[in-house]
Scaffold this active site. Structure first.
Site, PDB file in Angstrom:
ATOM      1  N   GLU A  23     -50.088   3.942  46.711  1.00  0.00           N
ATOM      2  CA  GLU A  23     -49.565   5.160  47.351  1.00  0.00           C
ATOM      3  C   GLU A  23     -48.455   4.827  48.355  1.00  0.00           C
ATOM      4  O   GLU A  23     -48.240   3.660  48.698  1.00  0.00           O
ATOM      5  CB  GLU A  23     -50.694   5.906  48.061  1.00  0.00           C
ATOM      6  CG  GLU A  23     -51.344   5.065  49.157  1.00  0.00           C
ATOM      7  CD  GLU A  23     -51.599   5.853  50.420  1.00  0.00           C
ATOM      8  OE1 GLU A  23     -50.677   6.565  50.881  1.00  0.00           O
ATOM      9  OE2 GLU A  23     -52.715   5.737  50.961  1.00  0.00           O
ATOM     10  N   LYS A  83     -44.440  14.000  53.983  1.00  0.00           N
ATOM     11  CA  LYS A  83     -45.785  13.593  53.556  1.00  0.00           C
ATOM     12  C   LYS A  83     -46.186  14.518  52.410  1.00  0.00           C
ATOM     13  O   LYS A  83     -46.342  15.720  52.600  1.00  0.00           O
ATOM     14  CB  LYS A  83     -46.770  13.708  54.730  1.00  0.00           C
ATOM     15  CG  LYS A  83     -48.205  13.354  54.359  1.00  0.00           C
ATOM     16  CD  LYS A  83     -49.146  13.469  55.557  1.00  0.00           C
ATOM     17  CE  LYS A  83     -50.603  13.472  55.106  1.00  0.00           C
ATOM     18  NZ  LYS A  83     -51.528  13.728  56.222  1.00  0.00           N
ATOM     19  N   VAL A 103     -52.966  10.118  48.688  1.00  0.00           N
ATOM     20  CA  VAL A 103     -53.904   9.768  47.618  1.00  0.00           C
ATOM     21  C   VAL A 103     -53.892  10.860  46.543  1.00  0.00           C
ATOM     22  O   VAL A 103     -53.792  10.566  45.348  1.00  0.00           O
ATOM     23  CB  VAL A 103     -55.323   9.559  48.199  1.00  0.00           C
ATOM     24  CG1 VAL A 103     -56.359   9.463  47.097  1.00  0.00           C
ATOM     25  CG2 VAL A 103     -55.349   8.299  49.068  1.00  0.00           C
ATOM     26  N   ASP A 133     -60.531  22.107  57.490  1.00  0.00           N
ATOM     27  CA  ASP A 133     -59.619  20.989  57.272  1.00  0.00           C
ATOM     28  C   ASP A 133     -60.284  19.933  56.398  1.00  0.00           C
ATOM     29  O   ASP A 133     -60.901  18.989  56.865  1.00  0.00           O
ATOM     30  CB  ASP A 133     -59.147  20.390  58.602  1.00  0.00           C
ATOM     31  CG  ASP A 133     -57.970  19.445  58.396  1.00  0.00           C
ATOM     32  OD1 ASP A 133     -57.681  19.120  57.219  1.00  0.00           O
ATOM     33  OD2 ASP A 133     -57.337  19.038  59.382  1.00  0.00           O
ATOM     34  N   SER A 135     -59.385  17.377  53.288  1.00  0.00           N
ATOM     35  CA  SER A 135     -58.234  16.779  52.615  1.00  0.00           C
ATOM     36  C   SER A 135     -58.188  17.163  51.141  1.00  0.00           C
ATOM     37  O   SER A 135     -59.220  17.179  50.453  1.00  0.00           O
ATOM     38  CB  SER A 135     -58.303  15.257  52.729  1.00  0.00           C
ATOM     39  OG  SER A 135     -57.241  14.674  51.999  1.00  0.00           O
ATOM     40  N   ALA A 136     -56.984  17.427  50.654  1.00  0.00           N
ATOM     41  CA  ALA A 136     -56.789  17.698  49.226  1.00  0.00           C
ATOM     42  C   ALA A 136     -57.159  16.480  48.379  1.00  0.00           C
ATOM     43  O   ALA A 136     -57.390  16.612  47.173  1.00  0.00           O
ATOM     44  CB  ALA A 136     -55.348  18.110  48.969  1.00  0.00           C
ATOM     45  N   ASP A 137     -57.245  15.312  49.022  1.00  0.00           N
ATOM     46  CA  ASP A 137     -57.679  14.113  48.278  1.00  0.00           C
ATOM     47  C   ASP A 137     -59.029  14.360  47.599  1.00  0.00           C
ATOM     48  O   ASP A 137     -59.253  13.939  46.465  1.00  0.00           O
ATOM     49  CB  ASP A 137     -57.856  12.910  49.219  1.00  0.00           C
ATOM     50  CG  ASP A 137     -56.551  12.396  49.811  1.00  0.00           C
ATOM     51  OD1 ASP A 137     -55.481  12.888  49.425  1.00  0.00           O
ATOM     52  OD2 ASP A 137     -56.628  11.491  50.678  1.00  0.00           O
ATOM     53  N   LYS A 154     -61.555   7.521  56.210  1.00  0.00           N
ATOM     54  CA  LYS A 154     -61.193   7.076  57.559  1.00  0.00           C
ATOM     55  C   LYS A 154     -62.291   7.448  58.559  1.00  0.00           C
ATOM     56  O   LYS A 154     -62.843   8.544  58.528  1.00  0.00           O
ATOM     57  CB  LYS A 154     -59.828   7.634  57.935  1.00  0.00           C
ATOM     58  CG  LYS A 154     -58.741   6.792  57.250  1.00  0.00           C
ATOM     59  CD  LYS A 154     -57.386   7.364  57.369  1.00  0.00           C
ATOM     60  CE  LYS A 154     -57.184   8.422  56.335  1.00  0.00           C
ATOM     61  NZ  LYS A 154     -56.185   8.252  55.361  1.00  0.00           N
TER      62      LYS A 154
HETATM   63  N1  PSU Z   1     -54.992   5.216  54.399  1.00  0.00           N
HETATM   64  C1  PSU Z   1     -54.308   4.502  55.338  1.00  0.00           C
HETATM   65  N2  PSU Z   1     -53.210   5.090  55.904  1.00  0.00           N
HETATM   66  C2  PSU Z   1     -52.791   6.358  55.519  1.00  0.00           C
HETATM   67  C3  PSU Z   1     -53.508   7.094  54.535  1.00  0.00           C
HETATM   68  C4  PSU Z   1     -54.608   6.467  54.007  1.00  0.00           C
HETATM   69  O1  PSU Z   1     -54.679   3.359  55.644  1.00  0.00           O
HETATM   70  O2  PSU Z   1     -51.780   6.817  56.043  1.00  0.00           O
HETATM   71  C5  PSU Z   1     -53.053   8.468  54.068  1.00  0.00           C
HETATM   72  C6  PSU Z   1     -53.399   8.612  52.579  1.00  0.00           C
HETATM   73  O3  PSU Z   1     -52.192   8.796  51.879  1.00  0.00           O
HETATM   74  C7  PSU Z   1     -54.290   9.827  52.490  1.00  0.00           C
HETATM   75  C8  PSU Z   1     -53.797  10.654  53.634  1.00  0.00           C
HETATM   76  O4  PSU Z   1     -54.172  10.479  51.248  1.00  0.00           O
HETATM   77  O5  PSU Z   1     -53.633   9.646  54.672  1.00  0.00           O
HETATM   78  C9  PSU Z   1     -54.785  11.764  53.994  1.00  0.00           C
HETATM   79  O6  PSU Z   1     -54.129  12.738  54.737  1.00  0.00           O
HETATM   80  P1  PSU Z   1     -54.855  14.149  55.034  1.00  0.00           P
HETATM   81  O7  PSU Z   1     -56.068  13.778  55.859  1.00  0.00           O
HETATM   82  O8  PSU Z   1     -53.855  14.958  55.823  1.00  0.00           O
HETATM   83  O9  PSU Z   1     -55.212  14.745  53.707  1.00  0.00           O
HETATM   84 MN    MN Z   2     -55.878  18.280  56.375  1.00  0.00          MN
END
Ligand code: PSU
Ligand code: MN
Length: 298
Positions: A23, A83, A103, A133, A135-137, A154
């Protein structure tokens, strides 16, 4: 969809050689410049050292790019890219802009490109205390049949809630040489995985079974951060709490929360979080390469 392939990736696809999709949000929004470029190259090297071809995925001038050359990688690392989650892809393509793919977005592209194995750091999840909130992941994992190699979600997220969503989305959560779902910076979250495996061929067998069933879910292969670089949960906890507090005070809008918290934690931890983050990324890249090889060797 038309995509630009790096020649090395194109021939690997034709010759059925092992490839690992990577990614690019971690390049555009995960690490500060110039560290981001160095980390991106180290991840690619880790894939190569195992004998697979890295395919970093991004949007450059509105073109979906699968495998970036030196110049493209450094352009992305220094550009003001968007992003891009899956919903952002049509927007940035139509605008002919640059995008770092999350992701979710990387999964969509890797699948269309025919690359079944993808490595990242930690996937997105359910943010703590926030009603919607998510994630779309997590949704993409429920509908895109590839294998995502990661160190869990995370650690600043609501991990039990995230695992519940993965269950609802029918995502198979597998622990690589662990019974515990990893917590990104630290090796254990106190939560279980669905199944433990210890070798790449075991992972390949799961992938083949999923494909034979024609299931549309992803397999999430979770790999704990290497012990030597672990940031123990007891130390991480107060730092994470402080970073979350500052994010709340600022009232961050949706997609900016994750990059803000990652940067804040890096600042407050005096480099320890960054050391763990890099170590787990390189480790995941190596495991993903081994899985891609096992999948081809059948
Ligand atoms: N893992 C990392 N650093 C990052 C991310 C993941 O070590 O920056 C990113 C990934 O691309 C993941 C995104 O898909 O953070 C998730 O963002 P959000 O929580 O806004 O969906
Ligand atoms: Mn989000």
């Amino acid at each position: 969809m038309k995509m630009n392939y790096h020649p090395e990736v194109e021939s690997a696809l034709k010759e059925n050689k092992p490839i690992v999709a990577l990614e690019s949000t971690l390049i555009t929004h995960g690490f500060p410049s110039p560290k981001n470029l160095l980390v991106a190259k180290e991840i690619e090297d880790a894939v190569r050292q195992e004998g697979a071809v890295p395919a970093t995925i991004a949007i450059l001038d509105g073109q979906i790019t699968v495998g970036l050359n030196e110049e493209e990688l450094s352009r992305l690392a220094t550009s003001d890219a968007r992003k891009c989650s899956a919903r952002d892809l049509p927007l940035v393509i139509a605008q002919k802009g640059n995008g770092g793919t999350t992701v979710a977005a990387t999964m969509v592209i890797a699948r269309q490109a025919g690359i079944p194995v993808f490595a990242t750091g930690g996937i997105g999840g359910v943010h703590r205390g926030s009603n919607f909130d998510i994630s779309a992941d997590l949704m993409e994992l429920g509908r895109t049949p590839i294998t995502v190699v990661c160190a869990g979600m995370k650690a600043f997220l609501d991990l039990p809630a995230g695992l519940e969503v993965l269950e609802t989305q029918a995502v198979s959560v597998v622990g690589y040489q662990t019974d515990a779902f990893p917590a990104f910076y630290s090796r254990e979250s106190g939560l279980p995985v669905d199944l433990r495996v210890d070798t790449p061929p075991q992972v390949a067998n799961i992938i083949r079974a999923r494909d034979a069933l024609q299931l549309s879910n992803a397999i999430l292969l979770t790999v704990p951060v290497p012990k030597a670089k672990e940031w123990p949960a007891a130390q991480a906890h107060p730092v994470i709490e402080q970073a979350l507090g500052e994010a709340e005070e600022k009232g961050m809008p949706g997609k900016e929360i994750t990059p803000f918290i990652l940067a804040k934690i890096a600042e407050l931890s005096g480099g320890q979080s960054m050391g763990a983050n890099i170590a787990l990324l390189l480790n995941n890249a190596r495991v993903a390469a081994q899985v891609a090889i096992a999948l081809i060797e059948g």
